[in-house]
Motif scaffolding. Structure first.
Motif, PDB file in Angstrom:
ATOM      1  N   GLY A 281     -40.757   3.756  33.236  1.00 53.88           N
ATOM      2  CA  GLY A 281     -39.719   3.258  32.342  1.00 53.88           C
ATOM      3  C   GLY A 281     -38.602   4.257  32.152  1.00 53.88           C
ATOM      4  O   GLY A 281     -37.418   3.898  32.139  1.00 53.88           O
ATOM      5  N   ARG A 282     -38.954   5.532  32.031  1.00 57.86           N
ATOM      6  CA  ARG A 282     -37.924   6.564  31.865  1.00 57.86           C
ATOM      7  C   ARG A 282     -37.106   6.729  33.145  1.00 57.86           C
ATOM      8  O   ARG A 282     -35.888   6.868  33.091  1.00 57.86           O
TER       9      ARG A 282
ATOM     10  N   MET B 166     -34.309   4.156  33.865  1.00 58.67           N
ATOM     11  CA  MET B 166     -33.023   4.319  33.202  1.00 58.67           C
ATOM     12  C   MET B 166     -32.041   5.038  34.117  1.00 58.67           C
ATOM     13  O   MET B 166     -30.842   4.793  34.088  1.00 58.67           O
TER      14      MET B 166
ATOM     15  N   TYR C 123     -38.536  -2.286  38.473  1.00 67.31           N
ATOM     16  CA  TYR C 123     -39.453  -1.546  37.613  1.00 67.31           C
ATOM     17  C   TYR C 123     -40.894  -1.658  38.126  1.00 67.31           C
ATOM     18  O   TYR C 123     -41.635  -0.667  38.160  1.00 67.31           O
TER      19      TYR C 123
ATOM     20  N   TYR D  23     -32.617   8.073  22.481  1.00 69.85           N
ATOM     21  CA  TYR D  23     -33.503   7.908  23.640  1.00 69.85           C
ATOM     22  C   TYR D  23     -34.488   9.063  23.778  1.00 69.85           C
ATOM     23  O   TYR D  23     -35.692   8.850  23.970  1.00 69.85           O
TER      24      TYR D  23
ATOM     25  N   GLU E 261     -37.080   8.430  20.929  1.00 70.19           N
ATOM     26  CA  GLU E 261     -37.823   7.697  21.956  1.00 70.19           C
ATOM     27  C   GLU E 261     -37.724   6.178  21.807  1.00 70.19           C
ATOM     28  O   GLU E 261     -38.711   5.458  21.967  1.00 70.19           O
TER      29      GLU E 261
ATOM     30  N   THR F  32     -36.309   2.466  23.102  1.00 75.86           N
ATOM     31  CA  THR F  32     -36.032   1.845  24.399  1.00 75.86           C
ATOM     32  C   THR F  32     -34.561   1.459  24.469  1.00 75.86           C
ATOM     33  O   THR F  32     -33.844   1.455  23.454  1.00 75.86           O
TER      34      THR F  32
ATOM     35  N   LYS G 210     -33.373  -1.469  24.877  1.00 75.10           N
ATOM     36  CA  LYS G 210     -33.173  -2.665  24.056  1.00 75.10           C
ATOM     37  C   LYS G 210     -33.056  -2.296  22.583  1.00 75.10           C
ATOM     38  O   LYS G 210     -32.201  -2.822  21.861  1.00 75.10           O
ATOM     39  N   GLU G 211     -33.905  -1.391  22.124  1.00 73.48           N
ATOM     40  CA  GLU G 211     -33.870  -0.971  20.723  1.00 73.48           C
ATOM     41  C   GLU G 211     -32.569  -0.242  20.393  1.00 73.48           C
ATOM     42  O   GLU G 211     -31.988  -0.444  19.316  1.00 73.48           O
TER      43      GLU G 211
ATOM     44  N   GLU H 265     -27.260  -3.920  26.364  1.00 75.67           N
ATOM     45  CA  GLU H 265     -28.111  -2.955  27.075  1.00 75.67           C
ATOM     46  C   GLU H 265     -27.373  -2.307  28.234  1.00 75.67           C
ATOM     47  O   GLU H 265     -27.539  -1.118  28.505  1.00 75.67           O
TER      48      GLU H 265
END
Length: 253
Positions: A38-39, A42, A50, A209, A213, A215, A217-218, A227
């Motif tokens: 996931g990291r 980005m 993914y 981020y 930490e 995401t 989306k958050e 996004e």
């Protein structure tokens, strides 16, 4: 599974090398693969799926399980994260997913940034960089999106230099060695200087981020933007920070 149960599992695996126990360890630490993938995603944006990253990372996890020595004062999560990330980056490099045109554009952007900063004593805006490159601002934004792939090369080079090897000093010690204390202070100063290069929104993305930490989306919800815009801000921030961070750039991965 609690820590005692994990330790028993490692002890049993070290003695027996049982395929059944190995499978249990893989399942226990599989979420770590998703975290690392996931990291890295980005950096890569939409250039790599993914699910593909997770698949490559599983091989790194298996390798880490087979080679890990639980008697040493190094957390498995730390050791495995490096193996997982290395497996993903090695696979991407082997497949050569970075077109020559993207490599060339990265060099052009880096050169334009340095030239503008020398001439004006400050960071260029997107519009100014686009003008320097002789392209429209919309096209420059598209270039930025493509640049995510080149970050993988930078990360891989960092790893190969050995800068990412975890410290194997006894974890029970509460006292930093002199060289460690110096490096920690140096890192704080370098990071502080690098963050000062960013706009308020870019700095906020980095903080949310890497420190909180969240995401993508958050973060998009917190900052009330899309996004894709958060992804662009992250890419631009890393480009600005790269020169200042130097050997410490690997902490942003």
């Amino acid at each position: 599974m609690d820590e005692n149960a994990k330790m028993r599992l490692w002890q049993d695996y070290a003695k027996t090398k049982s395929a059944e126990i190995r499978e249990k360890l893989i399942l226990e630490y599989a979420p770590l693969v998703k975290l690392v993938a996931g990291r890295l995603s980005m950096y890569l944006g939409y250039n790599v799926e993914y699910d593909d990253l997770v698949s490559y990372g599983i091989f790194g996890l298996i390798d880490a399980i087979d080679k890990f020595d639980y008697t040493k004062p190094v957390k498995f999560e730390t050791y495995a994260s490096l193996r997982i990330r290395g497996a993903i980056l090695d696979q991407i490099r082997k497949m050569d997913w970075i077109p020559r045109t993207i490599r060339q554009r990265q060099k052009q952007i880096d050169a334009a940034m340095k030239e503008f900063e020398l001439a004006h004593g400050r960071q260029a805006t997107d519009a100014e960089l686009a003008l320097s490159l002789g392209i429209k601002e919309e096209e420059y934004v598209e270039w930025q999106s493509q640049m995510k792939v080149t970050n993988v090369v930078s990360l891989n080079e960092f790893m190969e230099q050995g800068s990412d090897v975890p410290n194997k000093r006894d974890a029970s010690s509460h006292y930093a060695q002199p060289e460690e204390a110096y490096e920690q202070n140096e890192l704080k100063e370098v990071l502080k200087d690098a963050l000062e290069l960013l706009t308020e929104k870019e700095r906020r993305v980095i903080e949310l981020y890497y420190y909180e930490e969240l995401t993508l989306k958050e973060i998009s919800v917190v900052l009330e933007v899309s996004e894709s815009r958060i992804s662009q801000l992250h890419t631009k921030a890393l480009q600005k920070m790269k020169g200042k961070m130097g050997k410490y750039m690997g902490i942003l991965s």
